[in-house]
Enzyme design. Sequence first.
Site, PDB file in Angstrom:
ATOM      1  N   CYS A   1       0.873  18.952 -22.597  1.00 27.20           N
ATOM      2  CA  CYS A   1      -0.317  19.783 -22.876  1.00 27.20           C
ATOM      3  C   CYS A   1      -0.435  20.986 -21.950  1.00 27.20           C
ATOM      4  CB  CYS A   1      -1.577  18.924 -22.778  1.00 27.20           C
ATOM      5  SG  CYS A   1      -2.067  18.558 -21.095  1.00 27.20           S
TER       6      CYS A   1
ATOM      7  N   ASP B   1       6.115   4.894  -1.198  1.00 30.48           N
ATOM      8  CA  ASP B   1       7.476   5.414  -1.020  1.00 30.48           C
ATOM      9  C   ASP B   1       8.520   4.799  -1.945  1.00 30.48           C
ATOM     10  OD1 ASP B   1       8.095   2.879   0.197  1.00 30.48           O
ATOM     11  OD2 ASP B   1       7.537   3.663   2.172  1.00 30.48           O
TER      12      ASP B   1
ATOM     13  N   HIS C   1      -1.362   1.501  -4.394  1.00 31.39           N
ATOM     14  CA  HIS C   1      -1.788   2.891  -4.213  1.00 31.39           C
ATOM     15  C   HIS C   1      -0.950   3.857  -5.049  1.00 31.39           C
ATOM     16  CE1 HIS C   1      -3.832   1.897  -0.091  1.00 31.39           C
ATOM     17  NE2 HIS C   1      -4.584   1.569  -1.129  1.00 31.39           N
TER      18      HIS C   1
ATOM     19  N   CYS D   1       2.169  19.854 -17.096  1.00 34.98           N
ATOM     20  CA  CYS D   1       2.473  18.802 -18.063  1.00 34.98           C
ATOM     21  C   CYS D   1       3.286  19.357 -19.222  1.00 34.98           C
ATOM     22  CB  CYS D   1       1.146  18.230 -18.570  1.00 34.98           C
ATOM     23  SG  CYS D   1       1.340  16.991 -19.850  1.00 34.98           S
TER      24      CYS D   1
ATOM     25  N   ASN E   1       2.925  -7.094  13.190  1.00 31.00           N
ATOM     26  CA  ASN E   1       2.629  -5.687  13.440  1.00 31.00           C
ATOM     27  C   ASN E   1       3.186  -5.309  14.813  1.00 31.00           C
ATOM     28  OD1 ASN E   1       1.114  -3.140  14.073  1.00 31.00           O
ATOM     29  ND2 ASN E   1       0.046  -3.665  12.182  1.00 31.00           N
TER      30      ASN E   1
ATOM     31  N   CYS F   1      -4.476  15.354 -19.809  1.00 30.51           N
ATOM     32  CA  CYS F   1      -4.268  14.350 -20.863  1.00 30.51           C
ATOM     33  C   CYS F   1      -3.898  12.975 -20.309  1.00 30.51           C
ATOM     34  CB  CYS F   1      -3.201  14.826 -21.857  1.00 30.51           C
ATOM     35  SG  CYS F   1      -1.528  14.833 -21.200  1.00 30.51           S
TER      36      CYS F   1
ATOM     37  N   GLN G   1       0.850  -1.198   0.000  1.00 29.23           N
ATOM     38  CA  GLN G   1       0.000   0.000   0.000  1.00 29.23           C
ATOM     39  C   GLN G   1       0.884   1.246   0.000  1.00 29.23           C
ATOM     40  OE1 GLN G   1      -3.453  -0.554   3.005  1.00 29.23           O
ATOM     41  NE2 GLN G   1      -1.894  -1.990   3.642  1.00 29.23           N
TER      42      GLN G   1
ATOM     43  N   GLY H   1       2.672  -4.710   8.981  1.00 32.99           N
ATOM     44  CA  GLY H   1       2.676  -3.271   9.250  1.00 32.99           C
ATOM     45  C   GLY H   1       1.561  -2.479   8.607  1.00 32.99           C
ATOM     46  N   THR H   2       0.364  -3.011   8.682  1.00 33.73           N
ATOM     47  CA  THR H   2      -0.776  -2.204   8.225  1.00 33.73           C
ATOM     48  C   THR H   2      -1.871  -2.228   9.278  1.00 33.73           C
ATOM     49  OG1 THR H   2      -2.514  -1.948   6.546  1.00 33.73           O
ATOM     50  CG2 THR H   2      -1.619  -4.160   6.798  1.00 33.73           C
TER      51      THR H   2
HETATM   52  P1  OAD Z   1      -1.238   3.054   9.059  1.00 30.47           P
HETATM   53  O1  OAD Z   1      -0.462   4.261   9.465  1.00 30.47           O
HETATM   54  O2  OAD Z   1      -2.707   3.127   9.137  1.00 30.47           O
HETATM   55  O3  OAD Z   1      -0.800   1.808   9.934  1.00 30.47           O
HETATM   56  C1  OAD Z   1       0.535   1.484  10.151  1.00 30.47           C
HETATM   57  C2  OAD Z   1       0.566   0.189  10.928  1.00 30.47           C
HETATM   58  O4  OAD Z   1       1.913  -0.205  11.064  1.00 30.47           O
HETATM   59  C3  OAD Z   1      -0.017   0.254  12.336  1.00 30.47           C
HETATM   60  O5  OAD Z   1      -0.882  -0.855  12.524  1.00 30.47           O
HETATM   61  C4  OAD Z   1       1.214   0.175  13.255  1.00 30.47           C
HETATM   62  O6  OAD Z   1       0.925  -0.554  14.457  1.00 30.47           O
HETATM   63  C5  OAD Z   1       2.171  -0.622  12.402  1.00 30.47           C
HETATM   64  N1  OAD Z   1       3.597  -0.326  12.636  1.00 30.47           N
HETATM   65  C6  OAD Z   1       4.192   0.860  12.879  1.00 30.47           C
HETATM   66  N2  OAD Z   1       5.521   0.729  12.969  1.00 30.47           N
HETATM   67  C7  OAD Z   1       5.792  -0.583  12.768  1.00 30.47           C
HETATM   68  C8  OAD Z   1       6.983  -1.363  12.719  1.00 30.47           C
HETATM   69  N3  OAD Z   1       8.179  -0.797  12.890  1.00 30.47           N
HETATM   70  N4  OAD Z   1       6.876  -2.684  12.499  1.00 30.47           N
HETATM   71  C9  OAD Z   1       5.660  -3.274  12.327  1.00 30.47           C
HETATM   72  N5  OAD Z   1       4.503  -2.592  12.359  1.00 30.47           N
HETATM   73  C10 OAD Z   1       4.558  -1.264  12.576  1.00 30.47           C
HETATM   74  O7  OAD Z   1      -0.740   2.675   7.590  1.00 30.47           O
HETATM   75  P2  OAD Z   1      -1.405   1.711   6.503  1.00 30.47           P
HETATM   76  O8  OAD Z   1      -2.170   0.621   7.156  1.00 30.47           O
HETATM   77  O9  OAD Z   1      -0.354   1.351   5.546  1.00 30.47           O
HETATM   78  O10 OAD Z   1      -3.573   5.133   1.598  1.00 30.47           O
HETATM   79  O11 OAD Z   1      -2.414   2.690   5.811  1.00 30.47           O
HETATM   80  C11 OAD Z   1      -3.152   2.239   4.715  1.00 30.47           C
HETATM   81  C12 OAD Z   1      -3.412   3.364   3.755  1.00 30.47           C
HETATM   82  O12 OAD Z   1      -3.997   4.476   4.415  1.00 30.47           O
HETATM   83  C13 OAD Z   1      -2.171   3.951   3.117  1.00 30.47           C
HETATM   84  O13 OAD Z   1      -1.699   3.224   2.014  1.00 30.47           O
HETATM   85  C14 OAD Z   1      -2.641   5.296   2.682  1.00 30.47           C
HETATM   86  C15 OAD Z   1      -3.322   5.687   3.955  1.00 30.47           C
HETATM   87  O14 OAD Z   1      -4.191   6.697   3.869  1.00 30.47           O
HETATM   88  C16 OAD Z   1      -3.500   5.929   0.534  1.00 30.47           C
HETATM   89  O15 OAD Z   1      -2.634   6.758   0.411  1.00 30.47           O
HETATM   90  C17 OAD Z   1      -4.563   5.658  -0.470  1.00 30.47           C
END
Ligand code: OAD
Length: 246
Positions: free
Chosen positions: A151, A105, A120, A148, A215, A131, A102, A188-189
């Site tokens: 255009c 970077d 993403h 751009c 996580n 365009c 997701q 890590g999400t």
């Molecule tokens: P979040 O910031 O919502 O969540 C980050 C997660 O990583 C949390 O659950 C933390 O506990 C965990 N975390 C932090 N540091 C860590 C580490 N060193 N090791 C393991 N886990 C760790 O980020 P995402 O879930 O990636 O979307 O967010 C999802 C989407 O929401 C992103 O892609 C972005 C955002 O808005 C768009 O830009 C469309």
Amino acid sequence: MDNEAVRQAAERIKASSTVVVLTGAGISQESGVPTFRGKDGLWKQYRAEQLATLEAFQRDPELVWQWYDWRRGLIKPLDPNPGHYALVEMEKRIQDFVLVTQNVDGLHRVAGSSNPIEMHGTIWRVRCMECNQIFENRDVPIKILPTCEVCGGLLRPDVVWFGEALDERILRTIYTSLQKAQLMLIVGTSAVVQPAASFGLVAKRTAGAFVIELNRSKTAQSFLFDLSIQGKAGELLPQLLDYIDL
Ligand code: OAD
């Protein structure tokens, strides 16, 4: 750190030939990239949800570009961490390995992952509002407002904003992989943004995948998975790889 759980996770990975990995901001946290929802997820007084929308961009493109310019400046000098590199190694050991991120970077690519699916988009590409041409752009600082070269239209970051649809081809590829995954690793999400938040359940329900979450903290979905291990991705993933190589 729960060594027994990591060992068990490694055994499962070793026994699987089709693996899908989903990463979120947590995997890049140890590289210095701020996550979205933690206390470090704020930029000035704004939250990502207020800036990462088409409406915000249409209302105030300068403000949104300033935020992206700040993020690009922050990310540009950063390096992948041992978590990214462990996934590069894991890929070499698994027959059918799909990495979905997701993150925008670009750090999985820098680390050497062969074909990360950047669902993403990426902060290092821009797209014309008029365009639709896409350009790679690594300028830091970027000229605000960028236009751009074909255009003259206004350029936007080539990322998926809240409320926008994901690329259909990318989604199809991801779901095809989930539907045949023997194992899924979710790293890590916070698992609150759809559709990524449901990938673990899709893999479990449609393919009977064994789902492992890594996580730093428990998430709202931890209880749904077969294994949920708390710790830092930059430590857990290399440890997992060590066990895989035993
Ligand atoms: P979040 O910031 O919502 O969540 C980050 C997660 O990583 C949390 O659950 C933390 O506990 C965990 N975390 C932090 N540091 C860590 C580490 N060193 N090791 C393991 N886990 C760790 O980020 P995402 O879930 O990636 O979307 O967010 C999802 C989407 O929401 C992103 O892609 C972005 C955002 O808005 C768009 O830009 C469309």
